[in-house]
Design a protein around this motif. Sequence first.
Motif, mmCIF file in Angstrom:
data_model
loop_
_atom_site.group_PDB
_atom_site.id
_atom_site.type_symbol
_atom_site.label_atom_id
_atom_site.label_comp_id
_atom_site.label_asym_id
_atom_site.label_seq_id
_atom_site.Cartn_x
_atom_site.Cartn_y
_atom_site.Cartn_z
ATOM 1 N N ILE A 295 0.842 -1.201 0.000
ATOM 2 C CA ILE A 295 0.000 0.000 0.000
ATOM 3 C C ILE A 295 0.878 1.253 0.000
ATOM 4 O O ILE A 295 0.598 2.232 -0.711
ATOM 5 N N ALA A 296 1.942 1.201 0.827
ATOM 6 C CA ALA A 296 2.853 2.345 0.882
ATOM 7 C C ALA A 296 3.489 2.597 -0.479
ATOM 8 O O ALA A 296 3.644 3.761 -0.901
ATOM 9 N N PHE A 297 3.839 1.531 -1.188
ATOM 10 C CA PHE A 297 4.433 1.689 -2.520
ATOM 11 C C PHE A 297 3.422 2.310 -3.488
ATOM 12 O O PHE A 297 3.746 3.240 -4.246
ATOM 13 N N LEU A 298 2.190 1.798 -3.484
ATOM 14 C CA LEU A 298 1.168 2.309 -4.409
ATOM 15 C C LEU A 298 0.872 3.781 -4.145
ATOM 16 O O LEU A 298 0.772 4.579 -5.086
ATOM 17 N N LEU A 299 0.738 4.129 -2.878
ATOM 18 C CA LEU A 299 0.461 5.528 -2.546
ATOM 19 C C LEU A 299 1.645 6.422 -2.916
ATOM 20 O O LEU A 299 1.460 7.520 -3.469
ATOM 21 N N SER A 300 2.855 5.944 -2.574
ATOM 22 C CA SER A 300 4.042 6.755 -2.850
ATOM 23 C C SER A 300 4.266 6.949 -4.343
ATOM 24 O O SER A 300 4.564 8.061 -4.813
ATOM 25 N N GLY B 261 12.903 7.156 -6.358
ATOM 26 C CA GLY B 261 14.242 7.085 -5.788
ATOM 27 C C GLY B 261 14.259 6.839 -4.295
ATOM 28 O O GLY B 261 13.515 6.006 -3.758
ATOM 29 N N ALA B 262 15.091 7.605 -3.599
ATOM 30 C CA ALA B 262 15.330 7.380 -2.172
ATOM 31 C C ALA B 262 14.073 7.595 -1.342
ATOM 32 O O ALA B 262 13.838 6.892 -0.347
ATOM 33 N N THR B 263 13.248 8.551 -1.714
ATOM 34 C CA THR B 263 12.023 8.821 -0.953
ATOM 35 C C THR B 263 11.060 7.650 -1.041
ATOM 36 O O THR B 263 10.468 7.222 -0.035
ATOM 37 N N LEU B 264 10.883 7.120 -2.241
ATOM 38 C CA LEU B 264 10.028 5.948 -2.433
ATOM 39 C C LEU B 264 10.555 4.755 -1.637
ATOM 40 O O LEU B 264 9.787 4.073 -0.947
ATOM 41 N N TYR B 265 11.844 4.552 -1.744
ATOM 42 C CA TYR B 265 12.493 3.435 -1.047
ATOM 43 C C TYR B 265 12.293 3.544 0.464
ATOM 44 O O TYR B 265 11.930 2.570 1.143
ATOM 45 N N ALA B 266 12.493 4.736 1.004
ATOM 46 C CA ALA B 266 12.364 4.940 2.441
ATOM 47 C C ALA B 266 10.933 4.694 2.904
ATOM 48 O O ALA B 266 10.698 4.066 3.949
ATOM 49 N N VAL C 116 8.645 2.730 1.649
ATOM 50 C CA VAL C 116 8.285 1.319 1.616
ATOM 51 C C VAL C 116 9.015 0.545 2.709
ATOM 52 O O VAL C 116 8.421 -0.311 3.378
ATOM 53 N N VAL C 117 10.303 0.827 2.899
ATOM 54 C CA VAL C 117 11.057 0.138 3.947
ATOM 55 C C VAL C 117 10.478 0.434 5.329
ATOM 56 O O VAL C 117 10.298 -0.469 6.154
ATOM 57 N N LEU C 118 10.168 1.684 5.588
ATOM 58 C CA LEU C 118 9.609 2.047 6.897
ATOM 59 C C LEU C 118 8.258 1.377 7.121
ATOM 60 O O LEU C 118 7.914 1.009 8.247
ATOM 61 N N ALA C 119 7.496 1.204 6.062
ATOM 62 C CA ALA C 119 6.204 0.526 6.183
ATOM 63 C C ALA C 119 6.371 -0.950 6.512
ATOM 64 O O ALA C 119 5.446 -1.579 7.049
ATOM 65 N N SER D 175 9.907 -9.650 9.396
ATOM 66 C CA SER D 175 10.172 -8.331 8.825
ATOM 67 C C SER D 175 11.516 -8.241 8.101
ATOM 68 O O SER D 175 11.577 -7.683 6.991
ATOM 69 N N PRO D 176 12.619 -8.743 8.661
ATOM 70 C CA PRO D 176 13.905 -8.635 7.940
ATOM 71 C C PRO D 176 13.875 -9.275 6.563
ATOM 72 O O PRO D 176 14.548 -8.793 5.636
ATOM 73 N N ILE D 177 13.111 -10.354 6.422
ATOM 74 C CA ILE D 177 13.037 -11.032 5.114
ATOM 75 C C ILE D 177 12.419 -10.103 4.079
ATOM 76 O O ILE D 177 12.952 -9.931 2.962
ATOM 77 N N PHE D 178 11.312 -9.468 4.440
ATOM 78 C CA PHE D 178 10.611 -8.621 3.477
ATOM 79 C C PHE D 178 11.357 -7.315 3.229
ATOM 80 O O PHE D 178 11.326 -6.777 2.109
ATOM 81 N N ILE D 179 12.046 -6.818 4.249
ATOM 82 C CA ILE D 179 12.869 -5.627 4.034
ATOM 83 C C ILE D 179 14.005 -5.943 3.065
ATOM 84 O O ILE D 179 14.369 -5.121 2.217
ATOM 85 N N ALA D 180 14.569 -7.150 3.193
ATOM 86 C CA ALA D 180 15.616 -7.558 2.257
ATOM 87 C C ALA D 180 15.075 -7.638 0.831
ATOM 88 O O ALA D 180 15.741 -7.240 -0.143
ATOM 89 N N VAL D 181 13.848 -8.164 0.677
ATOM 90 C CA VAL D 181 13.229 -8.235 -0.648
ATOM 91 C C VAL D 181 13.000 -6.838 -1.213
ATOM 92 O O VAL D 181 13.277 -6.563 -2.395
ATOM 93 N N ILE D 182 12.514 -5.938 -0.363
ATOM 94 C CA ILE D 182 12.284 -4.561 -0.802
ATOM 95 C C ILE D 182 13.592 -3.909 -1.229
ATOM 96 O O ILE D 182 13.665 -3.209 -2.248
ATOM 97 N N ALA D 183 14.654 -4.170 -0.440
ATOM 98 C CA ALA D 183 15.959 -3.596 -0.782
ATOM 99 C C ALA D 183 16.434 -4.095 -2.127
ATOM 100 O O ALA D 183 17.004 -3.347 -2.932
ATOM 101 N N ALA D 184 16.213 -5.399 -2.375
ATOM 102 C CA ALA D 184 16.646 -5.979 -3.644
ATOM 103 C C ALA D 184 15.873 -5.385 -4.814
ATOM 104 O O ALA D 184 16.416 -5.204 -5.917
ATOM 105 N N LEU D 185 14.603 -5.050 -4.603
ATOM 106 C CA LEU D 185 13.771 -4.547 -5.691
ATOM 107 C C LEU D 185 13.891 -3.047 -5.913
ATOM 108 O O LEU D 185 13.820 -2.584 -7.065
ATOM 109 N N LEU D 186 14.064 -2.289 -4.832
ATOM 110 C CA LEU D 186 13.971 -0.838 -4.949
ATOM 111 C C LEU D 186 15.251 -0.067 -4.704
ATOM 112 O O LEU D 186 15.347 1.091 -5.118
ATOM 113 N N SER D 187 16.206 -0.653 -4.020
ATOM 114 C CA SER D 187 17.379 0.132 -3.623
ATOM 115 C C SER D 187 18.205 0.524 -4.845
ATOM 116 O O SER D 187 18.261 -0.183 -5.840
#
Length: 288
Positions: free
Chosen positions: A220-225, A233-238, A240-243, A276-288
Amino acid sequence: MPGLLNAMEGFCVIGIVIGVGYVAARMRIGGPSAQMVLNRFSFFVSSPCLMFAILSKEPIFEIFHSSIIVAFFSAVLVGALFLMLNKLFFHLGPADATVGALNSLYLNSNNIGLPIATYILGNGALVAPILVMQQAIFTPVGLTVLDVTTKGKVSVKEILKQPLHQPLLIGSLGGILVSAINAKIGWFPVLHGTKPLKQKGDRPAIFTVAVLKNIVMPIIAFLLSYFVMGFRGATLYACVVLAALPTGQNVYNYAARYNVGLTFARDGILMSTMTSPIFIAVIAALLS
């Protein structure tokens, strides 16, 4: 040969820790007060908690093994031998002779003994009887003699207060007490009944909470952002990670305040924190 290898591995682990500490101190990692803070934290918090955790789950009859007799008489005989040698050769005064005897018989059962027992002997509980013996017997006797030889009187109050200034002893005695209670009642009394996901009826809701928190919220955070706010970029990434951060501990505090849903809150936080660490790692791989 296996025993030698185990000993070398244990000393290697201890040596690495000491080496890392030395390098950290030389590089002043943590600032000039880091060493004092870490020492105090180890002395007042981590070591006592470690001894409590080890001893509380150790069978009470294995804690006070008959080998304590060997430790006791070894220490007494060595101390007596020093006093005898002092009488014959050194001629130190009573106070200095007492310090010499304590130097001869007193073991470093916490800073050195605990890691050696854990990594080389494979059981940190082995040092507990020695620690209790030293703090409950040798230290009061030594302090009494020093009081008499230096002040001419005995400060019973100070001697009785001395164990209260030894967090490691308090942690050890607390662990031994829990172990004794465990042997009596047949189950572990600390945090009893807090096995994760014990209540089967709550499991679907707990898993749902974890999915909502760690998967749905970041989506949801990604879609809204991305589509609504136009972030890139960095704002989008931040965002989603914080969510994707795990559920906050305060939820359990709130449940405890009103005494409702304690197990549900605890297990939901646990599940969210573990995944949570697993999904944050996935997000990092996709968006960082």
